[in-house]
Design a protein around this motif. Structure first.
Motif, mmCIF file in Angstrom:
data_model
loop_
_atom_site.group_PDB
_atom_site.id
_atom_site.type_symbol
_atom_site.label_atom_id
_atom_site.label_comp_id
_atom_site.label_asym_id
_atom_site.label_seq_id
_atom_site.Cartn_x
_atom_site.Cartn_y
_atom_site.Cartn_z
ATOM 1 N N PRO A 220 -0.895 7.905 1.773
ATOM 2 C CA PRO A 220 -0.105 6.884 1.077
ATOM 3 C C PRO A 220 0.141 5.589 1.843
ATOM 4 N N ASN A 221 0.068 5.628 3.180
ATOM 5 C CA ASN A 221 0.228 4.406 3.964
ATOM 6 C C ASN A 221 -1.067 4.063 4.695
ATOM 7 N N GLY A 222 -2.192 4.519 4.131
ATOM 8 C CA GLY A 222 -3.478 4.327 4.778
ATOM 9 C C GLY A 222 -3.939 2.884 4.777
ATOM 10 N N GLN A 223 -4.773 2.574 5.774
ATOM 11 C CA GLN A 223 -5.319 1.235 5.910
ATOM 12 C C GLN A 223 -6.849 1.275 5.864
ATOM 13 N N VAL A 224 -7.449 0.094 5.901
ATOM 14 C CA VAL A 224 -8.889 -0.065 6.053
ATOM 15 C C VAL A 224 -9.160 -0.563 7.463
ATOM 16 N N TRP A 225 -10.164 0.038 8.113
ATOM 17 C CA TRP A 225 -10.523 -0.306 9.483
ATOM 18 C C TRP A 225 -11.941 -0.862 9.510
ATOM 19 N N GLU A 226 -12.122 -1.980 10.209
ATOM 20 C CA GLU A 226 -13.452 -2.576 10.341
ATOM 21 C C GLU A 226 -14.059 -2.188 11.679
ATOM 22 N N CYS A 227 -15.320 -1.721 11.634
ATOM 23 C CA CYS A 227 -15.983 -1.178 12.811
ATOM 24 C C CYS A 227 -17.339 -1.837 13.017
ATOM 25 N N ASP A 228 -17.740 -1.960 14.272
ATOM 26 C CA ASP A 228 -19.065 -2.451 14.638
ATOM 27 C C ASP A 228 -19.987 -1.255 14.811
ATOM 28 N N PRO A 229 -20.972 -1.057 13.927
ATOM 29 C CA PRO A 229 -21.819 0.136 14.025
ATOM 30 C C PRO A 229 -22.833 0.090 15.167
ATOM 31 N N GLU A 323 3.608 -3.176 2.009
ATOM 32 C CA GLU A 323 4.321 -1.906 1.921
ATOM 33 C C GLU A 323 3.458 -0.903 1.160
ATOM 34 N N PRO A 324 3.724 0.409 1.296
ATOM 35 C CA PRO A 324 2.935 1.408 0.565
ATOM 36 C C PRO A 324 2.987 1.150 -0.939
ATOM 37 N N GLN A 325 1.834 1.099 -1.570
ATOM 38 C CA GLN A 325 1.782 0.703 -2.976
ATOM 39 C C GLN A 325 2.321 1.764 -3.927
ATOM 40 N N HIS A 326 2.336 3.037 -3.521
ATOM 41 C CA HIS A 326 2.890 4.051 -4.426
ATOM 42 C C HIS A 326 4.389 3.855 -4.621
ATOM 43 N N GLU A 327 5.027 3.077 -3.737
ATOM 44 C CA GLU A 327 6.445 2.766 -3.875
ATOM 45 C C GLU A 327 6.679 1.408 -4.522
ATOM 46 N N ASN A 328 5.606 0.724 -4.885
ATOM 47 C CA ASN A 328 5.729 -0.643 -5.400
ATOM 48 C C ASN A 328 4.848 -0.858 -6.625
ATOM 49 N N ARG A 329 4.824 0.117 -7.519
ATOM 50 C CA ARG A 329 3.967 0.014 -8.691
ATOM 51 C C ARG A 329 4.459 -1.068 -9.660
ATOM 52 N N LEU A 330 3.521 -1.864 -10.148
ATOM 53 C CA LEU A 330 3.824 -2.756 -11.262
ATOM 54 C C LEU A 330 3.694 -1.955 -12.552
ATOM 55 N N PRO A 331 4.740 -1.897 -13.363
ATOM 56 C CA PRO A 331 4.677 -1.067 -14.567
ATOM 57 C C PRO A 331 3.596 -1.491 -15.547
ATOM 58 N N GLU A 332 3.199 -2.755 -15.530
ATOM 59 C CA GLU A 332 2.164 -3.209 -16.455
ATOM 60 C C GLU A 332 0.750 -2.935 -15.946
ATOM 61 N N SER A 333 0.616 -2.484 -14.688
ATOM 62 C CA SER A 333 -0.708 -2.145 -14.168
ATOM 63 C C SER A 333 -1.159 -0.806 -14.742
#
Length: 476
Positions: A220-229, A323-333
Motif C-alpha cells: 500500500p505504500n509501495g514506490q517505483v525504483w529506477e535501476c541501471d541494468p 500519501e498512500p492512495q488507498h487512503e486518498n481515494r477520489l470517489p468519482e474515480s
C-alpha cells in the motif's frame, strides 16, 4: 494450498494465499522486443484492434481481417518436454536460471544443480516481472524482479493494518531485489548481478525508452525504483510516481506519459504527467522527479458498459499524491479489481485486471476505454484464458497474456481477438507465469515460473522460482 484460504466471493489467487502463508510461517522476522512488463511500442507496427473499429454488426472491417499476428499459424500444444513445458511444433525450451543456483553459461542442466557458474550471487527467489535491454555487442540483458513479501505486504492482505505496517516498512529493509542475466549474441550467459535490493514485493515494471528499468513495489505504500541494468547498483526511488500497490508501468514516449496499474481489490488506473522541465520536448528521457499523478474516471454509461462499446474517460489529479492512495481515494474515480500487466502499443494502452479476468484497452487519442476480453462472457474456443496477469504486445499486434494460476499458460490474443495457447507449464500448480520478454532479434522469449523448481529426480515441480527461455522456430 487449500481453497478455504481464499475468501468467499473474492477472486484473489495463489499469490495472495502465499502472502498469508509467508507471514504465518514467520518469514517476516527473517531478513519493442527490448521491452517487458509494460513496453513502449515500436515503429512501423500494425495498428491494434479495438471494438470502436468494428461496425455494429460485429463483423471485422476488411483492413482488420488482414491482420493475422505473429502467432496466428502456430499449432496445438504438444506433450510436455524435459523442462515440463508444452509448446507447439517447432518450438524448444531451456532453463536459464533456478533459485539458489548460480546461472550457467549454457543454461541449467536437467539432471540437477551444477557447481561453479556465472556471477557472485545465486539466482533470486520468486522471479516475477521482467524486461530486456540490448547490449552494444549484439547481446542483451534480461532484468528480473524478485517478488518477496515484507512487512508492508501485510497491509495489502489486511488493509485495516496498512497504516501501521506502512510505518514499520520504512524502518525494515525489504528482502526483494532485481537481478540480471547478461547474454552474449549467441545466447551464452556471461554475467549475473543485482541492480536493486532492500525493497519489498517487487512485482512488474518496465524498460524505459532510455534503457533503465522501473521496478514496482506492490504494497500500500509501495514506490517505483529506477535501476541501471548495465552495472550492479541499488536503484533510486521515484516518489513522484505515487505511493500505492504498484503492479506495472507502460510508457507512451511520444506524448511523454506513464501509465500505472494498482493491484488492489479497490485499485485504480493511473497516469503520470511530467512537468515540462522534467521531460522537455525533444529530451531523450524523463528525470522522473516532478509531475502530476492522475487517476482514471469512466464516464458515459459507466465502466460495465465498456463490455459492449467504448466509453469516454477523463483524468483527475489525485488527492495528496505523496500519501498512500488507498487512503486518498477520489470517489468519482473508477475502481479496477486487481490491476495487473499494462502495455502501450500504437496509441492504445492495454491492461489486465485479475479480479474479473478482463483485458482493457484505453484509446489515448479518442480518450475512451473498452473491454476486449472478458472471461465471464467469453465463448468457446475463445474462453481458454483465466488468471490474467503480465502482458506483452508484439510488434505485429499479438497480446501475450501470462496466467497467474489458471492453466499455467501463456495465451495469445490475436489481432482478430481469437485466442491461441503459446505454451503451458505442467506440474507447478501453485506457481504463476510472468516475466515475458524477448531478445532484441525476437528469436528467444523469456518467461518465469515464479514458484517453480527442481523435484530432485531430474524433473521440475513447485519450488522457489525459475526462468525459462522459449526458442522460436525459424521463419516465425
Amino acid at each position: 494450498m487449500t481453497q478455504s484460504l481464499i475468501p468467499e466471493g473474492n477472486r484473489w489467487k495463489r499469490r495472495d494465499v502465499l502472502r498469508t502463508l509467508f507471514f504465518t510461517a514467520g518469514a517476516v522476522g527473517s531478513a519493442t522486443w527490448l521491452t517487458g512488463c509494460g513496453g513502449s511500442g515500436s515503429d512501423g507496427a500494425v495498428p491494434p484492434v479495438v471494438a470502436g473499429d468494428t461496425p455494429e454488426t460485429g463483423d471485422l472491417p476488411e483492413t482488420v481481417e488482414k491482420l493475422v499476428g505473429r502467432f496466428a499459424d502456430i499449432g496445438p500444444l504438444r506433450a510436455p518436454d524435459v523442462h515440463a513445458v508444452r509448446t507447439p511444433e517447432g518450438f524448444a525450451t531451456r532453463v536459464v536460471a533456478i533459485n539458489g543456483e548460480l546461472p550457467q553459461p549454457q543454461g541449467m542442466a536437467v539432471s540437477g544443480p551444477q557447481t561453479g557458474g556465472i556471477g557472485n550471487r545465486p539466482w533470486h527467489i520468486f522471479p516475477d516481472g521482467a524486461g530486456v535491454v540490448a547490449r552494444d555487442n549484439g547481446g542483451w540483458i534480461y532484468i528480473s524482479n524478485s517478488e518477496v513479501p515484507g512487512v508492508g505486504s501485510i497491509g495489502f492482505t489486511y488493509p485495516e493494518l496498512a497504516g501501521l505496517t506502512n510505518i514499520v516498512e520504512e524502518f525494515t529493509p525489504g528482502l526483494a531485489q532485481v537481478g540480471t542475466l547478461v547474454f552474449d549474441p549467441d545466447g551464452t550467459i556471461v554475467d549475473s548481478y543485482t541492480i536493486l535490493s532492500g525493497t519489498t514485493f517487487n512485482c512488474a515494471g518496465c524498460v524505459t525508452p532510455w534503457k533503465t528499468w522501473l521496478s514496482c513495489e506492490e504494497f500500500p505504500n509501495g514506490q517505483v525504483w529506477e535501476c541501471d541494468p548495465f552495472q550492479p547498483g541499488e536503484g533510486l526511488a521515484r516518489p513522484t510516481l505515487g505511493f500505492f500497490s504498484h503492479e506495472a508501468i507502460a510508457i507512451d514516449p511520444g506524448e511523454r506519459l506513464l501509465y500505472l496499474t494498482e493491484d488492489m481489490p479497490d485499485g485504480r488506473f493511473y497516469r503520470w504527467v511530467p512537468d515540462p522541465s522534467d521531460w522537455p520536448e525533444g529530451s531523450e528521457r524523463a528525470a522522473l522527479q516532478s509531475g502530476r499523478l492522475q487517476v482514471l474516471a469512466v464516464g458515459g454509461d459507466g465502466v460495465e458498459a465498456a463490455l459492449d462499446s467504448p466509453q469516454p474517460i477523463e483524468w483527475l489529479d489525485v488527492q495528496n499524491p505523496h500519501e498512500p492512495q488507498h487512503e486518498n481515494r477520489l470517489p468519482e474515480s473508477t475502481v479496477f479489481d486487481g490491476g495487473e500487466g499494462v502495455w502501450f502499443f500504437n496509441g492504445i494502452v492495454y491492461f489486465a485486471t485479475k479480479g474479473d479476468d478482463r483485458i482493457w484497452a484505453v484509446d489515448t487519442l479518442a480518450q475512451t476505454i473498452e473491454v476486449i476480453y472478458d472471461r465471464a462472457t467469453a465463448v468457446a474456443p475463445n474462453d481458454t484464458l483465466s488468471g490474467v496477469d503480465n502482458l506483452f504486445v508484439t510488434d505485429q499486434g499479438d497480446i501475450l497474456v501470462a496466467e497467474d494460476g489458471g492453466d499455467m499458460q501463456v495465451v495469445v490474443i490475436l489481432p482478430d481477438r481469437t485466442l491461441k495457447p503459446l505454451l503451458q507449464i505442467v506440474g507447478q500448480d501453485i506457481s504463476e507465469i510472468a516475466g515475458i520478454a524477448f531478445s532484441p532479434d525476437g528469436r528467444r522469449m523469456y518467461f518465469t515460473s515464479d514458484r517453480g523448481g527442481r523435484d530432485g529426480f531430474g524433473g521440475f515441480t513447485n519450488g522457489l522460482g525459475m526462468v525459462y527461455e522459449l526458442i522460436l522456430p525459424e521463419g516465425l
